[in-house]
Structure formats: C-alpha cells, structure tokens
Design a protein around this motif. Sequence first.
Motif, mmCIF file in Angstrom:
data_model
loop_
_atom_site.group_PDB
_atom_site.id
_atom_site.type_symbol
_atom_site.label_atom_id
_atom_site.label_comp_id
_atom_site.label_asym_id
_atom_site.label_seq_id
_atom_site.Cartn_x
_atom_site.Cartn_y
_atom_site.Cartn_z
ATOM 1 N N ILE A 174 1.039 -1.058 0.064
ATOM 2 C CA ILE A 174 -0.032 -0.141 0.027
ATOM 3 C C ILE A 174 0.858 1.235 0.051
ATOM 4 C CG2 ILE A 174 -1.829 1.294 1.400
ATOM 5 C CD1 ILE A 174 -2.864 -1.448 0.284
ATOM 6 N N THR A 175 0.446 2.155 -0.858
ATOM 7 C CA THR A 175 1.078 3.365 -0.926
ATOM 8 C C THR A 175 0.503 4.441 -0.304
ATOM 9 O OG1 THR A 175 2.461 2.746 -2.889
ATOM 10 C CG2 THR A 175 2.523 5.059 -2.382
ATOM 11 N N ASP A 176 1.142 5.267 0.635
ATOM 12 C CA ASP A 176 0.185 6.409 1.155
ATOM 13 C C ASP A 176 0.650 7.585 0.504
ATOM 14 O OD1 ASP A 176 -0.903 8.306 2.999
ATOM 15 O OD2 ASP A 176 0.243 7.420 4.707
ATOM 16 N N ASN A 177 -0.516 8.212 -0.256
ATOM 17 C CA ASN A 177 -0.404 9.213 -1.133
ATOM 18 C C ASN A 177 -0.772 10.569 -0.380
ATOM 19 O OD1 ASN A 177 0.324 7.682 -3.323
ATOM 20 N ND2 ASN A 177 -1.832 7.174 -3.567
ATOM 21 N N GLY A 178 -0.989 10.532 0.941
ATOM 22 C CA GLY A 178 -1.381 11.872 1.591
ATOM 23 C C GLY A 178 -2.551 11.354 2.469
ATOM 24 N N THR A 179 -3.272 12.143 3.097
ATOM 25 C CA THR A 179 -4.403 11.879 4.141
ATOM 26 C C THR A 179 -5.471 11.303 3.214
ATOM 27 O OG1 THR A 179 -3.764 13.547 5.632
ATOM 28 C CG2 THR A 179 -5.995 12.797 5.799
ATOM 29 N N GLY A 180 -5.884 10.182 3.561
ATOM 30 C CA GLY A 180 -7.215 9.481 3.035
ATOM 31 C C GLY A 180 -6.946 9.125 1.490
ATOM 32 N N ASN A 181 -5.801 9.078 0.968
ATOM 33 C CA ASN A 181 -5.383 8.853 -0.631
ATOM 34 C C ASN A 181 -4.346 7.441 -0.414
ATOM 35 O OD1 ASN A 181 -4.366 8.615 -3.019
ATOM 36 N ND2 ASN A 181 -5.068 10.869 -3.294
ATOM 37 N N PHE A 182 -4.812 6.353 -0.953
ATOM 38 C CA PHE A 182 -3.786 5.270 -0.888
ATOM 39 C C PHE A 182 -3.804 4.669 -2.296
ATOM 40 C CE2 PHE A 182 -5.950 5.825 3.122
ATOM 41 C CZ PHE A 182 -4.798 5.787 3.971
ATOM 42 N N THR A 183 -2.822 4.026 -2.584
ATOM 43 C CA THR A 183 -2.694 3.236 -3.703
ATOM 44 C C THR A 183 -2.499 1.635 -3.242
ATOM 45 O OG1 THR A 183 -1.481 4.903 -5.201
ATOM 46 C CG2 THR A 183 -1.308 2.827 -6.079
ATOM 47 N N VAL A 184 -3.312 0.881 -3.981
ATOM 48 C CA VAL A 184 -3.157 -0.554 -3.684
ATOM 49 C C VAL A 184 -2.421 -1.250 -4.784
ATOM 50 C CG1 VAL A 184 -4.368 -2.652 -3.204
ATOM 51 C CG2 VAL A 184 -5.349 -0.347 -2.347
ATOM 52 N N ASN A 185 -1.240 -1.396 -4.516
ATOM 53 C CA ASN A 185 -0.452 -2.185 -5.549
ATOM 54 C C ASN A 185 -0.433 -3.934 -5.695
ATOM 55 O OD1 ASN A 185 1.228 0.252 -6.339
ATOM 56 N ND2 ASN A 185 1.701 0.097 -3.924
ATOM 57 N N PHE A 186 -0.731 -4.017 -7.012
ATOM 58 C CA PHE A 186 -1.204 -5.744 -7.063
ATOM 59 C C PHE A 186 0.274 -6.383 -7.516
ATOM 60 C CE2 PHE A 186 -4.760 -3.607 -9.578
ATOM 61 C CZ PHE A 186 -5.579 -3.685 -8.500
ATOM 62 N N THR A 187 0.375 -7.447 -6.770
ATOM 63 C CA THR A 187 1.241 -8.564 -7.019
ATOM 64 C C THR A 187 1.372 -8.782 -8.652
ATOM 65 O OG1 THR A 187 1.128 -9.295 -4.720
ATOM 66 C CG2 THR A 187 2.206 -10.780 -6.520
ATOM 67 N N THR A 188 0.245 -9.385 -9.081
ATOM 68 C CA THR A 188 0.141 -9.827 -10.566
ATOM 69 C C THR A 188 -0.812 -8.673 -11.021
ATOM 70 O OG1 THR A 188 0.349 -12.038 -10.057
ATOM 71 C CG2 THR A 188 -0.692 -11.362 -12.111
ATOM 72 N N SER A 189 -0.455 -8.013 -12.194
ATOM 73 C CA SER A 189 -1.272 -6.927 -12.817
ATOM 74 C C SER A 189 -2.531 -7.409 -13.323
ATOM 75 C CB SER A 189 -0.571 -6.326 -13.705
ATOM 76 O OG SER A 189 0.640 -5.498 -13.312
ATOM 77 N N MET A 190 -3.567 -6.682 -13.376
ATOM 78 C CA MET A 190 -4.587 -6.860 -14.043
ATOM 79 C C MET A 190 -4.752 -6.855 -15.671
ATOM 80 S SD MET A 190 -6.941 -7.197 -11.718
ATOM 81 C CE MET A 190 -5.934 -7.248 -10.343
ATOM 82 N N PRO A 191 -5.467 -7.610 -16.440
ATOM 83 C CA PRO A 191 -5.129 -7.604 -17.906
ATOM 84 C C PRO A 191 -5.710 -6.207 -18.557
ATOM 85 C CG PRO A 191 -7.232 -8.888 -17.428
ATOM 86 C CD PRO A 191 -6.580 -8.405 -15.938
ATOM 87 N N ASP A 192 -6.407 -5.506 -17.856
ATOM 88 C CA ASP A 192 -6.741 -4.128 -18.430
ATOM 89 C C ASP A 192 -7.205 -3.382 -17.134
ATOM 90 O OD1 ASP A 192 -9.509 -4.740 -18.005
ATOM 91 O OD2 ASP A 192 -9.547 -5.771 -20.103
ATOM 92 N N THR A 193 -7.818 -2.271 -17.558
ATOM 93 C CA THR A 193 -8.232 -1.253 -16.434
ATOM 94 C C THR A 193 -9.745 -1.266 -16.195
ATOM 95 O OG1 THR A 193 -8.439 0.495 -17.858
ATOM 96 C CG2 THR A 193 -6.367 0.657 -16.824
ATOM 97 N N GLN A 194 -10.418 -2.144 -17.057
ATOM 98 C CA GLN A 194 -11.973 -2.442 -16.973
ATOM 99 C C GLN A 194 -12.335 -3.467 -15.908
ATOM 100 O OE1 GLN A 194 -13.467 -0.323 -18.981
ATOM 101 N NE2 GLN A 194 -11.331 0.482 -19.498
ATOM 102 N N TYR A 195 -11.977 -3.109 -14.783
ATOM 103 C CA TYR A 195 -12.242 -4.149 -13.528
ATOM 104 C C TYR A 195 -13.249 -3.211 -12.796
ATOM 105 C CZ TYR A 195 -8.137 -1.828 -11.512
ATOM 106 O OH TYR A 195 -7.015 -1.044 -11.331
ATOM 107 N N ALA A 196 -13.887 -3.798 -11.743
ATOM 108 C CA ALA A 196 -14.520 -3.347 -10.792
ATOM 109 C C ALA A 196 -13.778 -3.304 -9.369
ATOM 110 C CB ALA A 196 -15.929 -4.139 -10.506
ATOM 111 N N THR A 197 -14.113 -2.032 -8.418
ATOM 112 C CA THR A 197 -13.360 -1.833 -7.382
ATOM 113 C C THR A 197 -14.571 -1.821 -6.211
ATOM 114 O OG1 THR A 197 -11.251 -1.194 -8.231
ATOM 115 C CG2 THR A 197 -11.476 -0.910 -5.936
ATOM 116 N N ILE A 198 -14.553 -2.368 -5.257
ATOM 117 C CA ILE A 198 -15.217 -1.935 -4.222
ATOM 118 C C ILE A 198 -14.577 -1.659 -3.036
ATOM 119 C CG2 ILE A 198 -17.200 -3.091 -2.702
ATOM 120 C CD1 ILE A 198 -17.765 -5.004 -4.942
ATOM 121 N N CYS A 199 -15.047 -0.612 -2.168
ATOM 122 C CA CYS A 199 -14.315 -0.248 -1.058
ATOM 123 C C CYS A 199 -15.104 -0.069 0.108
ATOM 124 C CB CYS A 199 -13.667 1.123 -1.326
ATOM 125 S SG CYS A 199 -12.391 1.084 -3.060
ATOM 126 N N SER A 200 -14.529 -0.111 1.343
ATOM 127 C CA SER A 200 -15.432 0.286 2.601
ATOM 128 C C SER A 200 -14.318 0.712 3.503
ATOM 129 C CB SER A 200 -16.018 -1.137 3.231
ATOM 130 O OG SER A 200 -15.239 -1.932 3.595
#
Length: 158
Positions: free
Chosen positions: A85-111
């Motif tokens: 996880i990369t901390d980009n500042g308050t409340g802003n995070f980048t979740v880094n994948f071990t294996t990349s997705m085939p494209d950017t057309q995926y669904a992300t659910i957050c809570s």
Amino acid sequence: MSKLETNTIDTVSGTSNLVIGGANNTGSTTIKTNNTDAVTIDNSQNLKFNSGYGSVATAYGCRAWVNFDGSGTPAIRSSGNVSSITDNGTGNFTVNFTTSMPDTQYATICSIGNYTTNNTTWHDAGVNNNATGNVTVRAVTGANSAVDATSINVAVFR
C-alpha cells in the motif's frame, strides 16, 4: 469422442501433474457429480461451476483484495494479490497488485471504518484511479474531508 468413467484418479507419483483434456482437447472439460455438471472449463478457458444455484455459470473471481490500517503508516492486515500500500497523503492510498490486471476495466469495491471510542461520523471510500498494476482509493468523512481510517477494505473483480 472417448469417455472415461472412474471413481478415483491418482497421479503416478506425488510430483506429477494430473492433466485432463491435454493438448488435443479443443472442446470443454466437465466434471460431474451425481451425473450432474459440477465444474466446466470451456474452450475459452472460462471456469464455470454450480455452487448450489441450480446451473453451471461462469465464475467471476476476486482478483485482488486487502484489509489494511490506513492510520499512520499503512499496515496490511491480510490480503490476496496485493504487494503493498502506498500512502499518497491523508485519505489517499494506492493498492499495488502482485500480478497486474489484464486491463483497467475491472470493478473495485471499497469500504472503510474508523473504529474509535464514541465515533459518530460516517465515512465513505471510493476509487480514484484504475491502472493495470494498481488502484488508487480515497477515504473521506461524511463532510468530504480526507481521513486516514483505521480499517480500509478493497476488493477487485474482473
């Protein structure tokens, strides 16, 4: 077409791979239980199974997931296909994948949750950016103020 019926298939040794279908298989491979289709891998390599819903259907798996503490230095509690996880500042995070997705057309659910004593403020999480190697998420309060929540959950489906 050949048909093989058996009660048990064992590999020759503990290090051998069991291959069903083989190089010449251009159709689908189906495993039946009680003479009913249970699992199928079709000729496009889609995994389909009956999980008690009455029919065999394509499975859309969770390709990555993480539960982390976003307060202070982000700390992963548990995850699948997430390297960091990369901390980009308050409340802003980048979740880094071990294996990349085939494209950017995926669904992300957050809570998110901010589990502190007498906490009465609600929070929200959302996706800021989809990339093949990561997804950026934001955590905010009900007043739309960025917050480093103590519990952030992200799941990616493709």
